[in-house]
Each structure stands twice: as structure tokens, then as C-alpha cells.
Design a protein around this motif. Structure first.
Motif, PDB file in Angstrom:
ATOM      1  N   PRO A 189     -13.820   9.144  -1.873  1.00 50.00           N
ATOM      2  CA  PRO A 189     -14.968   8.536  -2.559  1.00 50.00           C
ATOM      3  C   PRO A 189     -14.566   7.250  -3.265  1.00 50.00           C
ATOM      4  N   GLU A 190     -15.564   6.368  -3.461  1.00 46.89           N
ATOM      5  CA  GLU A 190     -15.311   5.098  -4.142  1.00 46.89           C
ATOM      6  C   GLU A 190     -15.811   5.149  -5.582  1.00 46.89           C
ATOM      7  N   ALA A 191     -15.196   4.323  -6.391  1.00 46.09           N
ATOM      8  CA  ALA A 191     -15.597   4.198  -7.790  1.00 46.09           C
ATOM      9  C   ALA A 191     -15.381   2.764  -8.230  1.00 46.09           C
ATOM     10  N   SER A 192     -16.105   2.358  -9.261  1.00 48.60           N
ATOM     11  CA  SER A 192     -15.989   1.010  -9.811  1.00 48.60           C
ATOM     12  C   SER A 192     -15.551   1.102 -11.265  1.00 48.60           C
ATOM     13  N   GLN A 250     -20.266   4.693 -10.062  1.00 44.14           N
ATOM     14  CA  GLN A 250     -20.268   4.664  -8.595  1.00 44.14           C
ATOM     15  C   GLN A 250     -21.551   3.995  -8.127  1.00 44.14           C
ATOM     16  N   ASP A 251     -21.415   3.079  -7.156  1.00 41.39           N
ATOM     17  CA  ASP A 251     -22.602   2.419  -6.625  1.00 41.39           C
ATOM     18  C   ASP A 251     -22.815   2.810  -5.171  1.00 41.39           C
ATOM     19  N   ALA A 256     -26.771   3.050  -8.801  1.00 39.61           N
ATOM     20  CA  ALA A 256     -25.483   3.424  -9.385  1.00 39.61           C
ATOM     21  C   ALA A 256     -25.719   4.495 -10.435  1.00 39.61           C
ATOM     22  N   SER A 263     -23.437   6.704 -13.892  1.00 35.86           N
ATOM     23  CA  SER A 263     -22.281   6.923 -14.744  1.00 35.86           C
ATOM     24  C   SER A 263     -22.675   7.994 -15.762  1.00 35.86           C
ATOM     25  N   LEU A 309     -18.785   9.672 -14.139  1.00 38.46           N
ATOM     26  CA  LEU A 309     -18.344  10.325 -12.907  1.00 38.46           C
ATOM     27  C   LEU A 309     -17.633  11.623 -13.291  1.00 38.46           C
ATOM     28  N   ALA A 340     -14.564  12.692 -11.206  1.00 39.86           N
ATOM     29  CA  ALA A 340     -13.362  11.861 -11.145  1.00 39.86           C
ATOM     30  C   ALA A 340     -12.165  12.614 -11.735  1.00 39.86           C
ATOM     31  N   GLU A 375     -23.767  -1.584 -11.001  1.00 34.28           N
ATOM     32  CA  GLU A 375     -23.035  -0.723 -11.923  1.00 34.28           C
ATOM     33  C   GLU A 375     -23.193  -1.146 -13.382  1.00 34.28           C
TER      34      GLU A 375
END
Length: 433
Positions: free
Chosen positions: A185-188, A205-206, A224, A226, A228, A231, A286
Motif C-alpha cells: 500500500p501507498e502512503a503520503s 493516503q490518497d 484522501a 487520515s 492511517l 500503518a 492529502e
């Protein structure tokens, strides 16, 4: 404090809203702004790529702090011109903004700093492209080397599609980067820096694809959320230690200190966090959820970064609430957005994020005033509807209730923002620290 916010989108509207909540900020000017920002800011017209015009406006209004939102004026050197006028400026220099302006440059900095990231091949012709695609294998990741407003990336299992995107980039005069695909998974994570000290914000996350279930083309971002909750523990500290601080240190070593927001786009792979991309500014969408949860006064934080005073700023304070934003996009977005359509129902979504039962509020992005004084669409991503709640389920409910009150003919939005997180369907494999 008088603050000037440069930009037109929902990211800048979120910054304006955050500054308006700071008791130290008494006047906000948005340039060129949008109709939604007018509730909290004076709106002034300016060409954001004209470095001298922005600097002159900042001096004319006697700004104490200038916040530059989008990437294009940063790469053009607007921050340099405003700083040269002696005004506190939040945003990196043109040289430092190359971390976003050139993916090849960013890869070079990451290599020098020992930052974990995807293997990459810089390409300037189709022979190199073919060899790079053979080396990485599918899924293929093909990126325009320069600025592309979040839409210069193609991720595909179709080699013909990868080749076509590469050829289009080269035909347009750009070089490109082909990377290995990163699993997980992706995160910013936004990291505020004054050129030496790094202060991380909360991760988000977007959702880049246009349609539900990550279908359709890449966009600038369709929503997006928040925090997470899925995580790994210690993720933020780990990313600061292994990614953000080494990058800031390397930029300083090169004589081009980075002061502003280092946006760290991450893939939480089975081999730990790896950088997908750097940006040199707050990410959109985000920012809309991260700033919704920030309780530390925003103006004071950004001014401390502009003045090199982050080391003495102290810990940030955050709301325990969750925040979700859903982007309402024009018909035809992202390929050929239809503009000029009337938007109705905005007055019905006017919560401040705290009202019981209806905490949704709207951040304007691609909007303008119509001939009758009403609001019309003027871009692809038109609105960001933000919902806050005690948990992710409540925030989603508030955000989508707000979306349903808005009428924009032909518009579309994703219905699955934060849904997998809510269902517990996001997992991170392997060691993360």
C-alpha cells in the motif's frame, strides 16, 4: 501576521482555512485564489508564474509570510524572488524544487543520501526505453521526468501502453524515468523543513485512479483520508530517519538547502518503506485531510520553517478525529474536462467540521463566478468535500452526505475513498523498520 497564499486550488483553500484558524493571522490574501477562498481571504489577481509580479504583490500588501502552494511557481523561482524582497517565504528555492521538477535529479539525490527507493532508468530515446522495460518487467512504471500535475505516470501490464506513453513524453520534448514496480500500500507523509530540521505531519493516503477499485486513468487525486490506523507502528519516525532527514541533509550539503514541504510518497513494501516520489509542496488532496486534523496554529508553524526556527518550535498537536475528503470532478475528467457547468447546493454544505450531524465543508478547486454571480466549474477537479468524525466511518459518512447535496451536471466522484481501510482490508507485509 498578514499572509499571502499563492495558488488557486483546493490545497490552497485548505491552507487559507488553516491560516484563518490561527489567532496570529489577522489578514489573508489569496492570489489568484478562487471564489471559495473569498470567505476567509482577500482575493487578488496575479500570474503565479511571473516571479516579479508575485514578489511585487507581496511587497505591495506588506505580507509578513508568503505561502506558495503549487509546484510550477516553485520550480519557476517564485520563492527566490519573494525571499530576495526580504519577506518570510514558505516554499523551496527553484534549485531545491528540482526534487519535484526532475525525477532523475530526485533519484540522484536519493542515491547520494542512501534513501530506499525503486530502481530506475533515465531514458532519452526509445531504444533506452525498450531496454529499461525489459530490465524492470511488468507491471511497467513510466514517468515523465518533469512536472505533469500528477498525471505524467502510467502503471500498466501492457507493454504497448507503456511504450506509447514513453513515446508521447519524448515527442513532447521531455525525458522520462522507468522504474521497478513497488508492491504494498501507498502512503503520503508531509515533512516540514527549514533546511536543517525536519518536522513530520500525520500521514495520509490518497487515491490516484479516476474510478472505484482503482480503475481508470491516473488523475491529480480523487480523495484522501487520515489517520492511517493500518500503518506500522513507528512509520513516521522511520521515514524521517531513513528518508526525510538524509534528503534534507544532502540538499544542504550540495549548497541548495530545502526549506518548505518535502512530500514523501511511499510504498510500504514487503522489504520496508520505499520512496515512490518526492514533491516540493503540499500534496492535493492529502493536504485537505491532514490540515483538517492539525491543531497547532498553521501560520506559526510555516513562519518558523521560513525563518529557520523549527528546532525550537516544539511538538505538534493533532485532533484524534478522522478526516476524509472526496473530490468532485468535471464530466470528462481527466481526459477532456467539461467546464462552465453551474454548481448548486454549496450553501447546504457549510459545516466547519465540528457541527454535530453535519461537519462537512467544501474546499474549492476548479471554480469560478458565472455571469449571474453563481459558481461554475472551471477545471477538472472542481471541489473537495471534507468530512470529519470521531472515526473513519463517521468521517466518510459526513463527507459523502456533503457530496450528495451538491449538483454539478455530468460530474463524477469515487465512492470508495477510505473504504478498504474501514473494512480492515489494507495489510503491510514484512519488516517495516
Amino acid at each position: 501576521m498578514k499572509a499571502l497564499v499563492v495558488g488557486t486550488g483546493a490545497r490552497e483553500h485548505a491552507i487559507v482555512k488553516g491560516l484563518a484558524a490561527d489567532p496570529q493571522v489577522d489578514i489573508i490574501v489569496a492570489a489568484p485564489g478562487n471564489p471559495g477562498m473569498a470567505a476567509d481571504a482577500q482575493v487578488r489577481d496575479v500570474d503565479i508564474l511571473d516571479v516579479d509580479a508575485v514578489a511585487e504583490l507581496a511587497q505591495e500588501i506588506r505580507a509578513d509570510l508568503v505561502v506558495i502552494g503549487p509546484e510550477a511557481p516553485l520550480v519557476a523561482g517564485v520563492a527566490d524572488a519573494v525571499r530576495a524582497a526580504g519577506i518570510d517565504t514558505f516554499g523551496p528555492s527553484a534549485e531545491a524544487a528540482r526534487l519535484e521538477g526532475s525525477k532523475a535529479f530526485a533519484k540522484d539525490v536519493m542515491a547520494a543520501a542512501g534513501v530506499p527507493t525503486a530502481g530506475a532508468h533515465a531514458c532519452t530515446n526509445m531504444t533506452q526505453v525498450a531496454a529499461a522495460l525489459d530490465a524492470t518487467g511488468a507491471p511497467y512504471v513510466v514517468k515523465d521526468d518533469g512536472l505533469a500535475a500528477g498525471k505524467g505516470v502510467v502503471v500498466t501490464n501492457d507493454r504497448h501502453e507503456a511504450l506509447a506513453h514513453a513515446r508521447a513524453c519524448l515527442d513532447a520534448g521531455s525525458s522520462l524515468v522507468i522504474e521497478e514496480f513497488l508492491d504494498g500500500p501507498e502512503a503520503s507523509l508531509f515533512c516540514i523543513s527549514d533546511g536543517a530540521t525536519v518536522v513530520p505531519l500525520e500521514p495520509a493516503q490518497d487515491f490516484k485512479r479516476a474510478h472505484d477499485d482503482d480503475a481508470g486513468p491516473n488523475t491529480g487525486g480523487m480523495g484522501a483520508y487520515s489517520p492511517l490506523d493500518w500503518a506500522p507502528a513507528g512509520l513516521v519516525d522511520d521515514v524521517v530517519k531513513r528518508v526525510a532527514q538524509p534528503t534534507i541533509d544532502e540538499m544542504a550539503r550540495r549548497g541548495t538547502p530545502f526549506a518548505g514541504v518535502l512530500y514523501v510518497g511511499l510504498a510500504l513494501t514487503s522489504k520496508g518503506p520505499k520512496v515512490v516520489e518526492f514533491n516540493a509542496r503540499f500534496g492535493d488532496p492529502e493536504t485537505q485531510v491532514v490540515l483538517a486534523r492539525l491543531r497547532t496554529p498553521l501560520g506559526g508553524l510555516l513562519r518558523a520553517a521560513a525563518r529557520g526556527e523549527l528546532a525550537d518550535f516544539g511538538p505538534l498537536e493533532w485532533s484524534d478525529d478522522a478526516a476524509v475528503t472526496v473530490v468532485v470532478a468535471s464530466e470528462g475528467y481527466p481526459a477532456k474536462p467539461v467546464t462552465g457547468a453551474r454548481i448548486d447546493g454549496l450553501d447546504e454544505v457549510n459545516g466547519d467540521g465540528t457541527a454535530a450531524g453535519d461537519g462537512a465543508y467544501v474546499l474549492h478547486a476548479g471554480t469560478n463566478l458565472g455571469s449571474d454571480g453563481g459558481i461554475v466549474s472551471s477545471g477538472g477537479r472542481v471541489l473537495s468535500v471534507v468530512g470529519r468524525g470521531a472515526d473513519l466511518a463517521a468521517a466518510r459518512e459526513v463527507a459523502y452526505a456533503g457530496v450528495e447535496r451538491i449538483t454539478l451536471p455530468g460530474s463524477h466522484h469515487r465512492t470508495d475513498i477510505a473504504l478498504k481501510a474501514l473494512k480492515g482490508e489494507i495489510t503491510v507485509e514484512g519488516e517495516q523498520a
